[in-house]
Every structure is written in C-alpha cells, then in structure tokens.
Scaffold this motif. Structure first.
Motif, mmCIF file in Angstrom:
data_model
loop_
_atom_site.group_PDB
_atom_site.id
_atom_site.type_symbol
_atom_site.label_atom_id
_atom_site.label_comp_id
_atom_site.label_asym_id
_atom_site.label_seq_id
_atom_site.Cartn_x
_atom_site.Cartn_y
_atom_site.Cartn_z
ATOM 1 N N MET A 43 0.837 -1.205 0.000
ATOM 2 C CA MET A 43 0.000 0.000 0.000
ATOM 3 C C MET A 43 0.870 1.253 0.000
ATOM 4 S SD MET A 43 -3.014 -0.675 -0.450
ATOM 5 C CE MET A 43 -3.550 1.026 -0.366
ATOM 6 N N ALA A 44 2.010 1.175 0.686
ATOM 7 C CA ALA A 44 2.903 2.329 0.726
ATOM 8 C C ALA A 44 3.393 2.658 -0.681
ATOM 9 C CB ALA A 44 4.081 2.045 1.660
ATOM 10 N N VAL A 45 3.770 1.620 -1.420
ATOM 11 C CA VAL A 45 4.242 1.859 -2.785
ATOM 12 C C VAL A 45 3.119 2.433 -3.642
ATOM 13 C CG1 VAL A 45 5.039 0.698 -4.876
ATOM 14 C CG2 VAL A 45 6.050 0.126 -2.677
ATOM 15 N N VAL A 46 1.908 1.864 -3.493
ATOM 16 C CA VAL A 46 0.768 2.378 -4.260
ATOM 17 C C VAL A 46 0.503 3.835 -3.911
ATOM 18 C CG1 VAL A 46 -1.713 2.135 -4.642
ATOM 19 C CG2 VAL A 46 -0.276 0.110 -4.486
ATOM 20 N N LEU A 47 0.575 4.140 -2.602
ATOM 21 C CA LEU A 47 0.294 5.503 -2.150
ATOM 22 C C LEU A 47 1.334 6.481 -2.676
ATOM 23 C CD1 LEU A 47 -1.459 7.358 -0.474
ATOM 24 C CD2 LEU A 47 -0.089 6.802 1.510
ATOM 25 N N ILE A 48 2.582 6.038 -2.724
ATOM 26 C CA ILE A 48 3.632 6.913 -3.270
ATOM 27 C C ILE A 48 3.316 7.239 -4.726
ATOM 28 C CG2 ILE A 48 6.056 7.002 -3.947
ATOM 29 C CD1 ILE A 48 6.770 5.517 -1.464
ATOM 30 N N GLY A 49 2.764 6.248 -5.434
ATOM 31 C CA GLY A 49 2.455 6.477 -6.837
ATOM 32 C C GLY A 49 1.187 7.271 -7.072
ATOM 33 N N THR A 50 0.403 7.558 -5.994
ATOM 34 C CA THR A 50 -0.886 8.221 -6.160
ATOM 35 C C THR A 50 -0.754 9.723 -5.972
ATOM 36 O OG1 THR A 50 -1.854 6.269 -5.160
ATOM 37 C CG2 THR A 50 -3.303 8.154 -5.431
ATOM 38 N N GLY A 51 -1.477 10.467 -6.783
ATOM 39 C CA GLY A 51 -1.462 11.917 -6.602
ATOM 40 C C GLY A 51 -1.723 12.612 -7.923
ATOM 41 N N ASP A 52 -1.517 13.935 -7.946
ATOM 42 C CA ASP A 52 -1.758 14.690 -9.171
ATOM 43 C C ASP A 52 -0.845 14.219 -10.301
ATOM 44 O OD1 ASP A 52 -3.716 16.191 -8.057
ATOM 45 O OD2 ASP A 52 -2.367 17.789 -7.386
ATOM 46 N N PHE A 53 0.275 13.631 -9.928
ATOM 47 C CA PHE A 53 1.222 13.144 -10.922
ATOM 48 C C PHE A 53 1.438 11.662 -10.661
ATOM 49 C CE2 PHE A 53 5.566 12.370 -12.418
ATOM 50 C CZ PHE A 53 5.508 12.918 -13.689
ATOM 51 N N PRO A 54 0.567 10.789 -11.275
ATOM 52 C CA PRO A 54 0.627 9.361 -10.930
ATOM 53 C C PRO A 54 1.920 8.729 -11.433
ATOM 54 C CG PRO A 54 -1.319 9.919 -12.252
ATOM 55 C CD PRO A 54 -0.409 11.090 -12.306
ATOM 56 N N ILE A 55 2.427 7.820 -10.632
ATOM 57 C CA ILE A 55 3.638 7.096 -11.021
ATOM 58 C C ILE A 55 3.352 5.609 -10.864
ATOM 59 C CG2 ILE A 55 6.089 6.764 -10.504
ATOM 60 C CD1 ILE A 55 6.066 9.510 -9.180
ATOM 61 N N ALA A 56 3.740 4.826 -11.845
ATOM 62 C CA ALA A 56 3.478 3.379 -11.791
ATOM 63 C C ALA A 56 4.310 2.748 -10.675
ATOM 64 C CB ALA A 56 3.812 2.749 -13.128
ATOM 65 N N PRO A 57 3.773 1.701 -10.028
ATOM 66 C CA PRO A 57 4.498 1.053 -8.928
ATOM 67 C C PRO A 57 5.905 0.632 -9.310
ATOM 68 C CG PRO A 57 2.260 0.220 -9.053
ATOM 69 C CD PRO A 57 2.432 1.135 -10.212
ATOM 70 N N ALA A 58 6.081 0.121 -10.535
ATOM 71 C CA ALA A 58 7.420 -0.311 -10.940
ATOM 72 C C ALA A 58 8.390 0.861 -10.935
ATOM 73 C CB ALA A 58 7.354 -0.939 -12.335
ATOM 74 N N ASP A 59 7.896 2.015 -11.436
ATOM 75 C CA ASP A 59 8.749 3.202 -11.441
ATOM 76 C C ASP A 59 9.083 3.640 -10.024
ATOM 77 O OD1 ASP A 59 8.791 3.215 -14.135
ATOM 78 O OD2 ASP A 59 7.194 4.726 -14.374
ATOM 79 N N VAL A 60 8.071 3.519 -9.134
ATOM 80 C CA VAL A 60 8.310 3.902 -7.743
ATOM 81 C C VAL A 60 9.455 3.080 -7.171
ATOM 82 C CG1 VAL A 60 7.340 3.892 -5.423
ATOM 83 C CG2 VAL A 60 5.936 4.630 -7.347
ATOM 84 N N LEU A 61 9.379 1.746 -7.372
ATOM 85 C CA LEU A 61 10.423 0.872 -6.828
ATOM 86 C C LEU A 61 11.774 1.199 -7.462
ATOM 87 C CD1 LEU A 61 8.506 -2.513 -6.661
ATOM 88 C CD2 LEU A 61 9.197 -1.029 -4.789
ATOM 89 N N ASN A 62 11.738 1.453 -8.767
ATOM 90 C CA ASN A 62 12.954 1.817 -9.479
ATOM 91 C C ASN A 62 13.603 3.054 -8.880
ATOM 92 O OD1 ASN A 62 14.514 0.805 -11.430
ATOM 93 N ND2 ASN A 62 13.038 1.109 -13.103
ATOM 94 N N THR A 63 12.743 4.087 -8.642
ATOM 95 C CA THR A 63 13.257 5.343 -8.119
ATOM 96 C C THR A 63 13.793 5.165 -6.700
ATOM 97 O OG1 THR A 63 11.504 6.370 -9.381
ATOM 98 C CG2 THR A 63 12.705 7.772 -7.864
ATOM 99 N N LEU A 64 13.061 4.353 -5.911
ATOM 100 C CA LEU A 64 13.516 4.124 -4.545
ATOM 101 C C LEU A 64 14.868 3.427 -4.545
ATOM 102 C CD1 LEU A 64 10.271 3.080 -2.664
ATOM 103 C CD2 LEU A 64 11.523 5.229 -2.536
ATOM 104 N N ALA A 65 15.107 2.606 -5.570
ATOM 105 C CA ALA A 65 16.397 1.943 -5.673
ATOM 106 C C ALA A 65 17.475 2.898 -6.190
ATOM 107 C CB ALA A 65 16.286 0.722 -6.585
ATOM 108 N N GLY A 66 17.050 4.107 -6.577
ATOM 109 C CA GLY A 66 18.036 5.114 -6.985
ATOM 110 C C GLY A 66 18.198 5.224 -8.479
ATOM 111 N N ASN A 67 17.293 4.639 -9.265
ATOM 112 C CA ASN A 67 17.462 4.667 -10.719
ATOM 113 C C ASN A 67 16.419 5.520 -11.427
ATOM 114 O OD1 ASN A 67 19.421 2.739 -10.146
ATOM 115 N ND2 ASN A 67 17.916 1.074 -10.361
#
Lengths: 353, 349
Positions: A43-67
């Motif tokens: 849910m945390a990953v989904v929530l990070i991706g939610t908002g005015d600028f949606p981000i896909a969960p895969a991208d969220v994980l990618n970004t969290l990994a620093g990429n």
C-alpha cells in the motif's frame, strides 16, 4: 472468542531452543504479522504512486532503488516518501499504543482516544495555534506537552493505592470532556483562518508532511518498541489479573507504569506528527486479534495493522475525494463508526451481547 | 463498557422507617425548589449590568419601559426561562437514559443524540444556507430524532440490552462525527457557525426559541415522569422486570421517545450542553436512593440550578466577555465526576 475452541490442546506454536535460550513462536501470529507487513509495504508503494502526478508502482520501486529520473526522484523522495513514512509510523505507533491501552485497562474500548490523551494533545496544539499563532514545529511541541501533562494528570488522579483499570478509563473520560470543552472554547476565540487550521489539525492529516516529522517519530518508535516488547510477557501475565500476575512474579505497578508511559509517548509523538487520527488505536488491535485468533496483547500485529490501516485510509481518502481535499482523519473516523456497527451486528448474531 | 456500581442510598435513609424517609425526601425537594428560586432570581439580576432586586421586581411586574425593565424583559427573562427549560430537559433525559441503559454513567451524548443534532445543523448551514439560531431549531430536533431512531433500531428494537444500546450509540456518534467534520472542512461558513453552536450557549436566547421548544419539553417531561415506575422495574434486570408485569419493549420505546423530546428540544434551543444530564441524576441518586419516582423530580429541579448557575458564573467570570454555559458546566462537572469516580467502588458490567 469461543472459549472451548481456544482451550483445545492443539499445538499452535513452535518452540525454538538453543543452549541457554528458548522461545515460543506463535505460528499463526507470525504469519499474520508478516502478511500485514507485506500489505503495508504494498500500500505504501501504491500511495507513493498516487497523486496529481501518478507514477506506476514499478517506477516507484525503481526510483527508490536510486534509478529514477530527476523529476520522479524529487516527487518521490522529497514530497511523497516522507508523507508515507509518517503514515506508516503514525499508524504503527497508534496501533501499538492502542494494544497496550486495551490490555492494561482490560477494556476493548480502552484506547488513547477514549482515555483522553488525544484531547490533551489537541488542547496543547490548539492553545499554540489560537493563543500564540505558532508554526508547525511549535504546534507539534504543544501537542506533545499537552498529551504528556494530561497523561500524568489522569494517571495521578486515578491512583489510589495503585491504578485500577476501570478507574483509569473513567477518570480519562472526565478529563477528556473537560479538555474538549476547552478546545471548543478556544475554537470560538480564534479567527476563522486559525479555526480552520485547528480543525484540520484536530481531524488528523498527513498532508504536507516532510522529513522533519519523520525522524523524531522514527527515533521514538525505535527506542520504545524494544522496551515494550521486553515487557510483553509481563503484560500477558497482567491480563490474568493483578493477583495472579503478582503470584507469577510480575512487578505489577512497575510494568503498568512503564507500558503506560510508553503508550503515552507513542500517542503523543504520533499526534505531534499527524494530529489525533481517530479510531486507528481503537480498531487496529481488535482487527489484529481477530486475525491472529490469539489471546494476549498481540503487540506487533497491532502495530503492523495500524500502519496498514492508516496508509490504506489515506490512499482511499485521496482516491475518493481528490488529492488533499479531505484529511485522512475524516475517513478513519467514518471507518471506525462502520467497524463498531459491524461489531454490533456480528456480536448480536453470535448472541454475545 | 464500564460502569460504577449503582450508588447506595445513605445507610441512614435505608434504615429509617418509610414514613420518615418520604418526609425527608419531600423536605429535600422543597429545599431544592427554594435553591432553584434563588438561582432564578440571580440569573435575572446578575450580568453585564447588575440590576438590584427591587428593580427586578419592578421590571417583572410593573413594566414601565425604563432601561433596566427592557434589559429584564427582552434579555434576562428569556434567557432564564430557556435555561430553566433546557435544564429540566437535560436532567430528566439523563435520568431516563441512565435507567434505560442501566449505566449510571450514561448521558445523551453516549447515545449519539447530540451528534445527530450537530449533523443536521451542519447540513442545514452548508446545503440550505440557514444561518439563524431560530432556523436551526427544527433541524437539530430532527437530527436528534433520526439519531435516536437509528440507535434504537441498531440496538435491536425488540431485544435491546443496555450494552447494545450503548455500543449502537457510540457507533452512530462516530459515524456522524466524521460526517460533521467532513462538511466543516469543506465549507468555511459551516465551520464558522458550528464552532459557536457546538459549545452550547444561552447567550442568544429569545422568546421565539422558548415558544418553539417549550411544548416538546412539556410532553417529554410528563412522559418521563410517567415512566418512573416501569423504569424502576427495568433496573432490576430484564427477567425480573418482565416477571413484575412490565412491558419491556414498550417501556424502552417510550423512554427513547421521552429522551428524544427532552434532549432534542434542549439541544435545539442552545446547542449541546455536556455533563448536566450525566452529573445531576448521578448526584441525585446519592441523595434519594435508586427510586426513580424521586430521582426524576429531584433531577428536574436541580439540573436547572446547575445550568442557570453555570450561566451566571459564565457571565461574571470573564467580563466583559462571556463564557458559554456549556464550557462552565463541563468545568464544574469534570472535577465532580472525577471525584465521584475516585470515591466509588468500580464494577464490571
């Protein structure tokens, strides 16, 4: 709980033993805890991706990994990550302190919400907002001071040769209604802008939280969690009644004081970070108990359940009402009411009340 | 749910012969009425402009249009009358709810009734644009009625038990409170009006409001007093009450009706005033013992004393501003409540 079912001699735990150390692990509890952790993180990953600028969960994980690309990196690490972390930590702190309170007061409705610590922090924060027009930091400090002073006051007033669980709840009710009158009065004294700010705060919100709210809360949780877990066995004994606990070698008053103090500090820091979010402390331990089906305080599952609940509620609030329209506390309040209704219907069907 | 074990009547009252006990209770009631008269006079005389008692007399019975007469007739008297009515309503409804739920710590707030009123008022402000106090009255009343029906239906109209009613009340309270908060946060005007309504104040009392709520309070009071005997039986437990010939379902339904009328009218008139309905019947029980035929009249006389007394204190304490009566009652009620909790032995439901 069905007593006869619980009494059946079924091995529901495994015992880990090495030389000089042994420990019983409740399998179902552990699995439920693990599932709740996974659920909260998803849910945390989904929530990070939610908002005015949606981000896909895969991208969220990618970004969290620093990429991630710089834009995503900024949005996730600076804007949304702190909010989600505050949500997880606040939920966990509230769930844990709720479990402690319900166990100590031996009352399934004994949460900090009911016992008046919430109103204490609210009074502290409102005083800062209305009387001194303080900034977010000062409001948080006011909330902590208010919560702690109320906690100490209620404990002191409930003390008569030891604290009786029910007396504590009742004194808490008295103190909290006085404080809510103070809060109502302060609201009438404020100008409308301050009043709006105060009501948003009173409802409990995760909007606009940044890293400066994450660290104090994370520190408090990191320090208190081991302390609470160390006393978990004693708390389990305490649930059998003061006398039995004495007989089993538990220092009753000390255990109660330490755990109560821990619960108050947890509530106060959670409130400082997000405001008094309603009902998480009440419902998380009860839901956790229903899932683990074990008696006893269920401390860790309650904490994970609290984290998952709050994050899910925040996500639903954003999906239902649009980003940052309504604070998360509105939704947890309504969910809490719904939960109580469900409890009412099921308990009635089961013929228990 | 928790509760305090029912207050024991003073041992001397219990051992005294019945005739003397009745005489003593009657004398106490007369003394309470005397106290009420003093407070009524104080409420008319004391305020931002203190008025000597002979001028009060003049204003009441020989109205000649001088300054103090106008203050008395247009401001003080409506306010005092409304305080009296609201006090009676809160006291009686508290006593009935405590008997009905067999919980000496129950009050109308516990059953979610005040929150029902708040939800209706906030909707009226936000969706219908009603902003006058006289306009709120019917909405508040309607909200209380809906909440009360809801709690009763959820609590199980047929087999309503005390715990179930209390749990249903808490659930309704929680759900409605969330709604009130949501509307307030989305609508600044509603928030601005609600924050003054929520504390409970007699400051804007006028004769129109008195006339609007008085009939409901009258009917509710008569109904509550008539329920004293069946509710006495309910206090002995459902089975015993049934064995004594009480119609449990009817008693519960009529009690909820009385509470709705009393508490709804009181809340409609001046917003939710906390603690009166909880505290006065609770204290009265210590004086009279558990017989509702005495508790109800005592509560009806002593609750207005608390409401009007708190209102007078609120007028004097923060001059030139006023403390709302709801704030003052809570500040008197809270410490007394905590004192009671510390003193009495606790029991589990």
């Amino acid at each position: 709980m069905n007593a006869s079912k619980r009494m059946t001699p079924r091995t529901r735990g495994v015992t880990l033993r090495t030389r000089g150390f042994s420990m019983r692990l409740d399998l179902r509890g552990a699995i439920v805890g693990l599932l709740l952790v996974v659920l909260s993180l998803v849910m945390a990953v989904v929530l990070i991706g939610t908002g005015d600028f949606p981000i896909a969960p895969a991208d969220v994980l990618n970004t969290l990994a620093g990429n991630g690309n710089p834009a995503q990196d900024f949005i996730i690490n600076e804007l949304r990550m702190p909010r989600v972390l505050v949500g997880l930590l606040v939920g966990a702190a509230l769930g844990l302190s709720g479990a402690l309170f319900q166990s100590i007061s031996r009352n399934p409705l004994g949460s900090p919400d009911v016992v008046g610590f919430g109103q204490g922090s609210a009074a502290g924060a409102l005083a800062v907002i209305v009387l001194f027009q303080g900034g977010p930091g000062a409001v948080a400090a006011g909330a902590v001071v208010g919560g702690l002073v109320t906690g100490a006051g209620v404990y002191g007033l409930a003390w008569r040769k030891g604290v009786h669980g029910y007396r504590l709840v009742l004194v808490g009710i008295g103190a909290s209604s006085m404080l809510s009158a103070v809060n109502g009065y302060l609201l009438t004294k404020a100008d409308l802008q301050d009043a709006t700010r105060a009501v948003v705060w009173l409802t409990g919100s995760l909007n606009g939280r940044d890293w400066s709210q994450v660290w104090p809360l994370a520190t408090v949780c990191a320090v208190l969690l081991p302390v609470v877990l160390a006393y978990a066995r004693d708390l389990r004994m305490l649930e059998m009644g003061d006398d039995s606990a004495y007989a089993l070698g538990v220092r009753v008053e000390r255990t109660r004081l330490v755990l109560m103090l821990a619960a108050v500090v947890l509530t106060a820091s959670a409130t400082a970070a997000a405001g008094p979010v309603a009902f998480v402390a009440l419902t998380a331990p009860q839901l956790a108990r229903r899932l683990t089906r074990s008696s006893g305080p269920n401390l860790l599952p309650s904490a994970w359940m609290g984290a998952g609940l709050l994050i899910t509620a925040d996500w639903s609030a954003q999906r239902l009402f649009g980003a940052d329209q309504l604070p998360v506390g509105v939704l947890t309040g309504m969910l809490g009411g719904g939960y109580l209704l469900w409890l009412l219907v099921t308990e009635r069907k089961a013929g228990r009340i | 749910m928790t509760l305090v074990s029912p207050a024991k009547a003073g041992t001397e009252t219990a051992t005294a012969p019945p005739g003397r006990r009745t005489a003593r209770r009657a004398a106490g009631l007369v003394a309470s009425v005397a106290v009420l008269l003093v407070v009524l006079a104080a409420s008319v005389a004391i305020g931002a402009k203190p008025i000597p008692l002979d001028d009060v007399w003049h204003g009441l019975f020989h109205y000649s249009g001088q300054n103090s007469d106008v203050v008395i007739r247009d401001v003080r008297v409506p306010r005092t009358v409304l305080g009296l009515l609201v006090g009676i309503g809160l006291g009686l409804s508290g006593a009935v709810i405590q008997a009905l739920t067999r919980n000496p710590l129950a009050d109308p707030g516990l059953l979610g009734l005040s929150t029902g009123a708040a939800a209706a008022v906030v909707s009226a402000i936000s969706f219908l644009g009603i902003t006058s106090l006289t306009g709120y009255v019917w909405f508040a009343f309607f909200g209380t009625a809906v909440a009360s029906v809801l709690v009763y239906a959820l609590g199980g109209s047929r087999g309503a038990t005390p715990v179930r009613l209390a749990l249903a009340g808490t659930a309704v309270y929680a759900a409605l409170y969330g709604y009130v908060n949501a509307v307030q946060l989305l609508d600044g005007v509603a928030l601005d009006k609600m924050r003054f309504w929520m504390v409970g104040s007699l400051a804007s009392a006028n004769m129109t409001i008195v006339q609007q709520v008085a009939p409901f309070l009258l009917v509710g009071s008569v109904l509550a007093l008539a329920l004293a005997r069946p509710l006495n039986a309910v206090a002995l437990g459902d089975d015993t009450a049934r064995a004594l010939g009480t119609h449990l379902g009817r008693t519960r339904a009529l009690s909820m009706l009385a509470v709705t009328l009393l508490c709804g009218a009181a809340t409609a008139a001046c917003g939710p005033i906390a603690f009166v309905g909880l505290m006065v019947p609770h204290l009265v029980r210590a004086l009279t013992g558990p017989d509702l035929r005495w508790i109800l009249p005592y509560a009806a006389v002593l609750s207005p004393v608390l409401v009007l007394g708190a209102d007078v204190i609120g007028r004097v304490a923060a001059r030139p501003a006023e403390l709302q009566v709801g704030v003052v009652t809570t500040f008197i009620g809270g410490p007394v409540f905590i004192y009671l909790v510390r003193r009495r032995r606790m029991a589990q439901l």
